[in-house]
Design an enzyme around this catalytic site. Structure first.
Site, PDB file in Angstrom:
ATOM      1  N   HIS A  98     113.376 150.006  89.519  1.00 52.23           N
ATOM      2  CA  HIS A  98     114.451 149.384  90.300  1.00 52.23           C
ATOM      3  C   HIS A  98     114.624 150.019  91.676  1.00 52.23           C
ATOM      4  O   HIS A  98     115.163 149.383  92.579  1.00 52.23           O
ATOM      5  CB  HIS A  98     115.776 149.463  89.532  1.00 52.23           C
ATOM      6  CG  HIS A  98     115.872 148.446  88.441  1.00 52.23           C
ATOM      7  ND1 HIS A  98     115.332 148.647  87.191  1.00 52.23           N
ATOM      8  CD2 HIS A  98     116.403 147.207  88.412  1.00 52.23           C
ATOM      9  CE1 HIS A  98     115.548 147.585  86.438  1.00 52.23           C
ATOM     10  NE2 HIS A  98     116.199 146.686  87.152  1.00 52.23           N
ATOM     11  N   GLY A  99     114.197 151.244  91.832  1.00 57.85           N
ATOM     12  CA  GLY A  99     114.322 151.880  93.146  1.00 57.85           C
ATOM     13  C   GLY A  99     113.815 153.298  93.099  1.00 57.85           C
ATOM     14  O   GLY A  99     113.922 153.972  92.065  1.00 57.85           O
TER      15      GLY A  99
END
Lengths: 466, 472
Positions: B323-324
């Site tokens: 996600h990041g």
């Protein structure tokens, strides 16, 4: 054939979208333009560089958004939906108060003490800044009087101060220790003997004794009538401090007129589809008595937007020789139109004028003078050579800072100016912003003894053409 | 270019649809491919060549793999293809993260840090990398033969409706649609309705709530009172769901217009009665990918319990990192992994005891706290914020004056939980999954057009805040 209905509906959808595109490219329906001021967006130029770094796309999106077909009704009807259903404004800078009274958000914040002056929440630092400005003003006032020039502050009341009963509910964080510029300055001006007019007190007294609102329901500034009466008081005050006879106003009888700028300026910002019902606005017309015995001084105004009402409602040039308006001491209106005050020769400007009015509302009073006072103080005390000699010392110390010097080198390539020139300009800027740091005698509550010998004492008759 | 922009809605979409439907059927894939390239090149001009290059490389590696008769060659070529895809993802998404952390470590030990020029992130790389991997693996496993034409494979990877933010479409799920699909006008219309639902979720709900959530979360977290903190995190919880599921709806709708059947990505996730269930309902295509291409190859649950718990943790740590590239995402993944393990150890039995409704509340509570870790990048700030949720300071004022925000948040909560009731479930099935009759189309179409115009109206009005005059 069984799909015909679906095809019609589906292609109608595409047609609806294409209609927007057509209206964007070649508008075929005209709409009332949206109110308020926004930044103009130029059509971006496409080249490899702008495309590759994505700037063309960004600016194109922005340009397209601002020129979208049917944009006006799209915005107006959405705003109306928010206004009717949720009883609020879709423009964050305008707040809906009780009974549909409109307020600029900063005035509401200032009222509830949640406005962070200059984006700082450091009350002690702001108090120090206010104290410095008050002392500067007092010194400038005394120094200017030596040249028969009179400076005074005209404090305009914010709409919030006069009609707090219409303010929206407080929904802001309260600062632990509130600091109102108005209350601070009023106290210090009295102690120091600074010239000022406190319209807040006057308006509060008048509020329940006049037949016409002092602020329009849908506007941000004082009403036409209020501003006319305020200006009449200003003239009397100027006569008093300058010991001069100025021309008098003839104020006509109030009459009802359709709303006009700036009496409903906040409503324009809402961009609603339908107007907000409100009681009629009253106006008065003003003429000036042609008095050959009266003087016609040069009048410089520095301040916020409250001066616009004087420009719109008073025939200023029938009373004064010239009325340059230094909007926040930044852009000049009325004389040398749209030039920056930074381009002015301040010494020359000071000696041209007879009266200087610092015109600030209670909300913007924290920006009193907008950097005019330190610059004026510096030029009233020291000539160019003295200031330059200090600037050269500042430049020497700059050269010792390697990082700063490297920045100047970089900037000199971009601006195509010599490093010396850039350093000199920066040194002068630093001195003008904070002269007390470089000239010890400007500090404290004592009057400085130095005088700029280049400023020749002006005689009252020099400027005051009758 | 995002779907909820004037340029997409008024320029790109109508021009694309006109060209697409005016073309003979055999050219439609080509039109879609060309417009997809334009779509990507508009937003990410420097990376389009990288994307196309990686597509070509992958295509030929898989082709070589498929033609190889020896298993070892198959393994080598598929391994190379996966390595190429993952290599790009690792470099572009995680190089900065690893370099920053390595430098921090070096500095901690008093060593000289090294200079490193920041790497820009190509848009959608997380999604198209995973799709490339499903192509390689599905072809390797024999789930579906690889594409015969390069253009078809390109289309699978770069198709604009799902290129930027998913859903992650498995190759075997869409390969047949790419080769041959029927044009069904009723379905196209329903695709348009689905698109408008997604647009409304994004513009009328997520953006309205998100604006206020951003303001609240940008405030001083150390002095935030409990009421404000809860409103902020619940607002963010709803913003995230309506934003992401709205985008998925728009992608699914656009696919449907052209006859593609993208998988569902959300199924009322906040109605879940456990974290395991939440992950079967939230970002379903990512969960499916992680299960099929990571969890099962690691051994899944056909191994010892400690090993299974370890597998779960690994999957969720990596899912968080996907996600990041930041530690807060890793922590968020670990947090979910932790709850999944706890559920398997015994929490599930507790859920069974307390029943559905309390379990949904507990799960929503756990998920909501987790979003604080997801939203607040600085871990120390995130823990400060979480502590403010439990200090029980209800004295000071909650700085929210917008009735519009409050109304939208309440409506978002209602719609997020509506399918818990049989009536709500029925309504949802009707809107999303019913094939409308002609009469129903005649009723729904004008409503959809109105909602489209309303969204356009909101889209343009929200950002428009003129001044009386320029201020300095």
């Amino acid at each position: 054939m069984k799909d015909l209905l679906y095809k019609i509906l589906f292609f109608s959808t595409i047609v609806v979208l294409l209609l927007f595109l057509a209206q964007t490219v070649t508008p075929f329906v005209n709409f009332k333009p949206l109110g308020g001021v926004t930044e103009k967006v130029e059509k971006p130029k496409l080249n490899f560089q702008s495309y590759a770094d994505g700037s063309w796309q960004r600016f194109s999106d922005d340009y397209f958004d601002k020129h979208l077909g049917f944009r006006e009704p799209l915005i107006r009807y959405y705003n109306q939906y928010i206004w009717n259903l949720f009883k609020e404004s879709n423009n964050p800078s305008v707040m809906r108060g009780k009974d549909n009274w409109l307020f600029e958000d900063i005035y509401v914040r200032e009222h509830y003490e949640s406005l962070m002056y200059d984006h700082t929440n450091d009350t002690a630092e702001m108090r120090r800044i206010f104290e410095t400005e008050a002392l500067r003003l007092w010194k400038v006032q005394k120094l200017l009087e030596e040249h028969n020039i009179y400076i005074f502050v005209n404090i305009a009341p914010g709409k919030n101060a006069i009609y707090p009963e219409y303010l929206p509910e407080n929904r802001f964080y309260l600062r632990p220790e509130g600091l109102h510029a108005y209350e601070f300055y009023k106290k210090r001006f009295d102690e120091l003997g600074v010239n000022y007019i406190d319209n807040v007190a006057v308006f509060k007294r008048l509020k329940n004794n006049v037949d016409y609102p002092l602020f329009p329901k849908k506007g941000g500034h004082w009403s036409n009538i209020a501003s006319v009466y305020v200006f009449d008081s200003i003239l009397r005050y100027m006569e008093d401090i300058g010991n001069q006879n100025l021309r008098n106003l003839i104020i006509g009888k109030p009459y009802i007129a359709p709303t006009r700028d700036p009496d409903d300026d906040l409503e324009h910002l809402l961009n609603l589809a339908f107007p907000i019902p409100s009681p009629p606005n009253y106006y008065v017309d003003v003429t000036v008595i042609d008095d050959s015995t009266a003087t016609k001084p040069y009048f410089t105004v520095i301040g916020d937007s409250y001066h616009w009402n004087f420009i719109f409602n008073i025939p200023l040039l029938d009373i004064f020789q010239k009325v340059p308006y230094w909007y926040y001491n930044y852009i000049i209106y009325g004389d040398d139109e749209n030039t920056s005050t930074l381009d002015l020769d301040l010494e020359k400007e000071l000696m041209r004028t007879d009266y200087i009015m610092l015109n600030y509302s209670t909300m913007s009073l924290y920006r009193l003078g907008s950097c005019f006072l330190p610059r004026a103080l510096l030029h009233l005390c020291y000539d160019k050579n003295t200031i330059d000699s200090v600037a050269f010392q500042v430049m020497e110390s700059m050269k010792e800072d390697k990082q700063l010097y490297a920045n100047f080198l970089e900037e000199s390539k971009i601006k195509q100016k010599s490093v010396e020139q850039l350093m000199y300009e920066f040194a002068i800027y630093l001195i003008k912003e904070n002269p007390e740091k470089y000239f010890e005698e400007l500090n404290g509550e004592k009057m400085p003894t130095s005088r700029n010998k280049n400023l020749k004492k002006k005689q009252t008759s020099d400027n005051n053409q009758k | 270019m995002v779907f909820s922009s004037n340029v997409f809605l008024i320029v790109f979409l109508p021009i694309f649809l006109t060209c697409y439907f005016l073309c003979p059927k055999r050219w439609r894939n080509l039109v879609l491919l060309l417009f997809s390239i334009v779509f990507y090149a508009y937003g990410s001009p420097t990376f389009i060549f990288l994307l196309l290059g990686s597509i070509v490389l992958n295509y030929y590696l898989v082709k070589l793999m498929y033609k190889s008769e020896k298993q070892i060659y198959k393994k080598i070529f598929s391994g190379l293809a996966i390595l190429a895809s993952l290599g790009l993802l690792l470099y572009f998404k995680y190089a900065n993260f690893f370099a920053d952390n390595l430098n921090a470590l070096l500095t901690t030990f008093g060593l000289q840090s090294f200079s490193f020029s920041k790497v820009l992130l190509p848009i959608g790389i997380s999604f198209f990398t995973f799709q490339s991997i499903t192509y390689v693996v599905d072809a390797y496993r024999g789930n579906h033969p690889p594409m015969e034409r390069l253009s078809d494979y390109m289309l699978y990877i770069i198709m604009f409706p799902q290129l930027i933010a998913g859903p992650i479409v498995r190759y075997c799920d869409i390969a047949d649609d790419i080769r041959q699909r029927e044009q069904n006008w009723a379905e196209s219309l329903q695709g348009f309705y689905r698109f408008v639902i997604g647009l409304s979720k994004k513009v009328l709900v997520a953006d309205v709530i998100g604006k206020q959530a951003d303001i609240l979360l940008a405030g001083d977290l150390t002095t935030m009172n409990t009421g404000t903190a809860w409103i902020a995190i619940i607002a963010y919880t709803m913003q995230l769901y309506f934003d992401f599921s709205g985008y998925s709806d728009m992608a699914i709708g656009l696919g449907k217009i052209m006859g593609f059947h993208f998988p569902e990505n959300f199924d009322n996730p906040y109605n879940s009665a456990s974290i395991s269930e939440f992950w079967r309902r939230w970002h379903i295509t990512l969960g499916t990918f992680m299960r099929n291409y990571l969890y099962i190859p690691l051994g899944g649950n056909r191994c010892s319990k400690p090993r299974m718990y370890f597998n779960l943790w690994v999957v969720f740590l990596l899912s968080g990192l996907w996600h990041g590239a930041n530690w807060n995402f890793v922590l968020w993944g670990a947090y979910h992994g932790f709850w999944l393990v706890i559920e398997r150890i015994g929490l599930n039995k507790f859920y069974e005891k307390i029943g559905k409704a309390p379990s949904v509340i507990v799960t929503f509570f756990i998920v909501t706290i987790g979003w604080a870790l997801f939203r607040i990048e600085n871990i120390s700030d995130a823990f400060t914020f979480i502590s403010r949720l439990f200090i029980f300071d209800f004295q000071s004022i909650i700085p929210i004056s917008s009735l519009h925000f409050c109304f939208t948040l309440v409506m978002a909560l209602v719609f997020a939980f509506i399918s818990l009731s049989p009536f709500g479930k029925k309504c949802q099935n009707f809107v999303f999954y019913t094939r409308f009759s002609k009469k129903q189309h005649l009723a729904v179409w004008p409503v959809s057009i109105f909602m489209l115009l309303f969204c356009l109206s909101a889209l343009n009005a929200v950002g428009f805040s003129p001044f009386i005059y320029f201020k300095f």
